[in-house]
Design an enzyme around this catalytic site. Structure first.
Site, short mmCIF file in Angstrom:
data_model
loop_
_atom_site.label_atom_id
_atom_site.label_comp_id
_atom_site.label_asym_id
_atom_site.label_seq_id
_atom_site.Cartn_x
_atom_site.Cartn_y
_atom_site.Cartn_z
N CYS A 2 0.83 -1.19 0.00
CA CYS A 2 0.00 0.00 0.00
C CYS A 2 0.87 1.25 0.00
O CYS A 2 2.03 1.24 0.40
CB CYS A 2 -0.95 0.04 1.18
N ARG A 27 5.80 -0.56 -4.28
CA ARG A 27 5.39 -1.19 -3.03
C ARG A 27 4.38 -2.32 -3.26
O ARG A 27 4.14 -3.13 -2.37
CB ARG A 27 4.78 -0.14 -2.08
N TRP A 75 -3.02 -2.75 -1.49
CA TRP A 75 -2.65 -4.15 -1.67
C TRP A 75 -3.61 -4.95 -0.80
O TRP A 75 -3.59 -4.85 0.42
CB TRP A 75 -1.20 -4.37 -1.25
N ASN A 101 -2.98 2.36 5.56
CA ASN A 101 -2.04 1.25 5.37
C ASN A 101 -2.00 0.45 6.67
O ASN A 101 -2.03 1.03 7.76
CB ASN A 101 -0.63 1.76 5.08
N GLY A 102 -1.87 -0.86 6.56
CA GLY A 102 -1.78 -1.69 7.74
C GLY A 102 -2.97 -2.63 7.86
O GLY A 102 -3.75 -2.81 6.91
N GLU A 496 19.07 -17.47 -3.50
CA GLU A 496 18.68 -16.14 -3.95
C GLU A 496 18.44 -16.11 -5.45
O GLU A 496 17.51 -15.45 -5.93
CB GLU A 496 19.75 -15.12 -3.54
N LYS A 500 14.87 -15.01 -7.16
CA LYS A 500 14.72 -13.95 -8.16
C LYS A 500 13.91 -14.44 -9.34
O LYS A 500 13.05 -13.73 -9.86
CB LYS A 500 16.10 -13.46 -8.63
N GLU A 503 10.22 -14.82 -8.34
CA GLU A 503 9.55 -13.55 -8.07
C GLU A 503 9.08 -12.85 -9.33
O GLU A 503 7.96 -12.33 -9.37
CB GLU A 503 10.50 -12.61 -7.31
N HIS A 519 19.85 -36.58 -2.50
CA HIS A 519 18.96 -36.99 -1.41
C HIS A 519 17.50 -36.66 -1.72
O HIS A 519 16.72 -36.38 -0.81
CB HIS A 519 19.39 -36.32 -0.11
N LYS A 618 6.72 -4.59 -2.09
CA LYS A 618 8.09 -4.28 -1.71
C LYS A 618 8.26 -4.30 -0.20
O LYS A 618 9.23 -4.81 0.33
CB LYS A 618 8.47 -2.91 -2.26
#
Length: 623
Positions: A2, A27, A75, A101-102, A496, A500, A503, A519, A618
């Site tokens: 948001c 964001r 969001w 927001n929140g 990482e 990427k 995402e 394994h 974000k």
């Protein structure tokens, strides 16, 4: 998650808000809207699910004139991305317009109480509850006081404070009121808000990026503060302290920090920014005189830090991968036990923690809800808590006992790149610092500093693989699965690199320690599943080569990231990406760059929204 942009002053509010909301797109959001105080103190509202460009087109067709307004990108947490659930929300009989927001955790209870009082809800959000609740408290106030006797704003502040006291959860709020048409009220608890100070105008935003180019003077609101923002004045009150004096700080952010320059996407720009951001992160922090790192904000003396017997690194996502590299670094340089914990798990565990244990919370935004909760839990138990973050004035930066800023500049792309390598740099310097106050020799410290000083140039050289990586991406853009393998320092790099790709391209990818393939995961290998090996020279090189041969024996395509001059891997791998040879502890810096580029180019070829990938935000400010 948001975004909020609000404005009061002599400009057209919508011009400021739309530009500011565009800067907050990184964001993550699924709807957008604005409210402007119009003629006769009525709210003019435009909102829509979808992108800001759609909102801008609506406003172009039906302009909203006025110099005071609030804007929002949402969001979704409660309710789908619909017109009704988009912000701003109205409270009472359109007496209040609010963006939030929140998350309000007790909204269902409050909603039931308000419905009993006759309030009718138009959305499925938790945010609308706040608007109606403030209206309820305004109606409970003394009519004579509201009419203007005494301080005309006191009834407003009293009602807002009473409503906020009933909320459980987190909030960053910006509000307009028909009875008080010359003021924006902003409030914060656990969700960031900043106020930009201009000449006869003020700005309110979720972070500083929308303010660049308008002002370089900024006020960071703290938790439990309420700001009464007018065109020429700001008044700040605190829940427990009453009216407080706000501190105006300089905004050290330039317009080029939030512009694309000549790049097609912010992510690519930020990948290419890394030589510079690493320099900025290390600037002034390496001392040959003492062969150590220098930090100004730890707020703990070397004597106190020498008593530390264990380090906990806690983080989420990409920052957690940086913490894994930090574990290798600190244990090797300082011989100090390190535990890496997912913040989302640490906050609910009750692990035995020795008295002489210190916590580092690692976060790009400084607002990650799980990381903040984990920090609070360890702080509550009396342990020193330090932050490694990129955003000055963020919640974690404010609540930690001390910390280290990354100085990487604003990172706009949702998938972290330059902040990740800056985190690695801080952790390498921290490992050097701990090593030098324990057992590491002066000579060894100087060698580490030499290697770190060379790092930006090594990253610049690594970026020369861009065209080759693009060619490889074209070869594999249509696959559905990829595996990433590495060992020792490069195991976190494999994790990482896979993250990427997931995402931004929405491909399934997994990272593993190379030896773990046999394994179980080796069952996934076939001719359609490429495996990326991160295999620079090092003491586990031969071991990883054996793992690579296991993949080739089963027909799996291999992409290898290797050190310059390596001829052995090229005889086996289908594609080879050469990176500069560096000290082993610096391999995660150079080996991640081609993996960032690989993810980027595959995503572009697949037509994905690189900077704003679906379902992601974000700054993850909810659990």
């Amino acid at each position: 998650m948001c975004g909020i942009v609000a404005y009061i002053g002599k400009r057209q509010a919508t011009d400021v808000m739309i530009e500011g909301l565009r800067r907050l797109e990184y964001r993550g959001y699924d709807s957008a809207g604005v409210a402007v105080m119009g003629p006769e103190h009525c709210f003019q509202i435009a909102k829509t699910p979808g992108r800001i460009e759609t909102l801008a087109e609506i406003i172009d067709q039906h302009p909203l004139a006025g110099g005071i307004g609030i804007g929002h990108t949402r969001w979704a947490t409660h309710g789908a991305a619909t017109q009704e659930n988009s912000h701003p929300h109205l409270g009472g009989d359109a007496a209040i317009a609010l963006v939030h927001n929140g998350v309000i955790e007790n909204y269902q209870t409050l909603k039931g109480q308000l419905e009993d009082e006759g309030y009718v809800f138009q959305s499925a959000t938790d945010s609308e509850v706040v608007a109606h609740l403030i209206d309820f408290h305004l109606r409970q106030g003394d009519d004579e006081a509201i009419s203007g006797n005494g301080d005309p704003y006191q009834p407003l502040l009293t009602a807002v404070a009473a409503a906020l006291a009933q909320l459980r959860g987190t909030y960053g709020l910006a509000m307009l009121f028909r009875r008080w048409p010359d003021v924006i009220v902003a409030a914060r608890l656990g969700s960031p808000l900043v106020i930009g100070v201009g000449n006869g105008e003020h700005f309110v935003a979720s972070d500083a990026s929308p303010l660049v180019g308008y002002t370089d003077q900024i006020v960071y609101l703290a938790d439990h503060q309420i700001a009464l923002v007018r065109a020429h004045e700001i008044n700040v009150t605190h829940r427990d302290l009453g009216e407080v004096r706000h501190c105006i700080e300089h905004l050290a952010m330039e317009s080029q920090d939030v512009s694309l320059e000549d790049f097609p996407h912010y992510m690519l720009k930020e990948i290419f920014d890394q030589p510079r951001t690493l320099q900025d992160t290390m600037r002034g922090r390496l001392s040959y005189d003492d062969a150590t790192a220098v930090f100004g904000g730890l707020n703990l003396s070397p004597q106190q830090l020498r008593q530390v017997n264990r380090v906990i690194l806690t983080a989420c996502g990409t920052s957690w991968h940086a913490a894994l590299v930090g574990e290798y670094l600190i244990e090797e340089f300082a011989r100090l036990p390190v535990e890496v914990e997912y913040a989302s798990e640490l906050r609910y565990r009750n692990p035995p923690v020795d008295r002489d244990t210190i916590l580092f919370a690692i976060t790009q935004s400084g607002e990650t809800a799980d990381t903040l909760a984990a920090l609070r839990e360890l702080k509550r138990k009396g342990h020193p808590t330090l932050a490694i973050c990129n955003v000055v004035g963020s919640s974690i930066a404010q609540e930690a006992d001390g910390g280290i800023y990354l100085h990487a500049g604003p990172e706009i792309g949702v998938a972290s790149t330059k902040a990740y390598t800056s985190q690695l740099a801080v952790l390498a310097m921290l490992a050097l610092y701990f090593g030098r106050i324990r057992h590491l020799s002066f000579e060894a410290g100087c060698r580490i500093i030499d290697a770190l000083h060379e790092l930006p140039e090594k990253i610049q050289q690594t970026l020369a693989v861009h065209d080759e990586v693009k060619r490889i991406a074209e070869k594999y853009a249509d696959v559905t699965n990829m595996l990433y393998l590495g060992r020792h320092y490069n195991f976190p790099t494999a994790l990482e690199g896979a993250l990427k790709l997931k995402e931004i391209s929405y491909l399934h990818a997994e990272g593993y320690p190379a030896a773990e393939m046999k394994h179980g995961p080796i069952a996934l290998v076939d001719q359609h599943t490429p495996t990326v090996f991160v295999i620079p020279q090092g003491f586990v090189y031969d071991k990883v080569m054996s793992n690579l041969e296991e993949i080739k024996a089963r027909g799996g395509p291999v992409i290898a990231v290797v050190g310059e001059g390596d001829t052995r891997v090229a005889r086996l791998a289908d594609d080879v990406i050469y990176v500069p040879v560096v000290e082993e502890f610096l391999e995660p810096f150079v080996s991640i760059v081609p993996l960032q580029l690989l993810a980027y180019h595959i995503a572009v070829l697949r037509g994905c929204d690189v900077d704003k990938p679906r379902n992601l935000a974000k700054s993850v400010t909810v659990e």
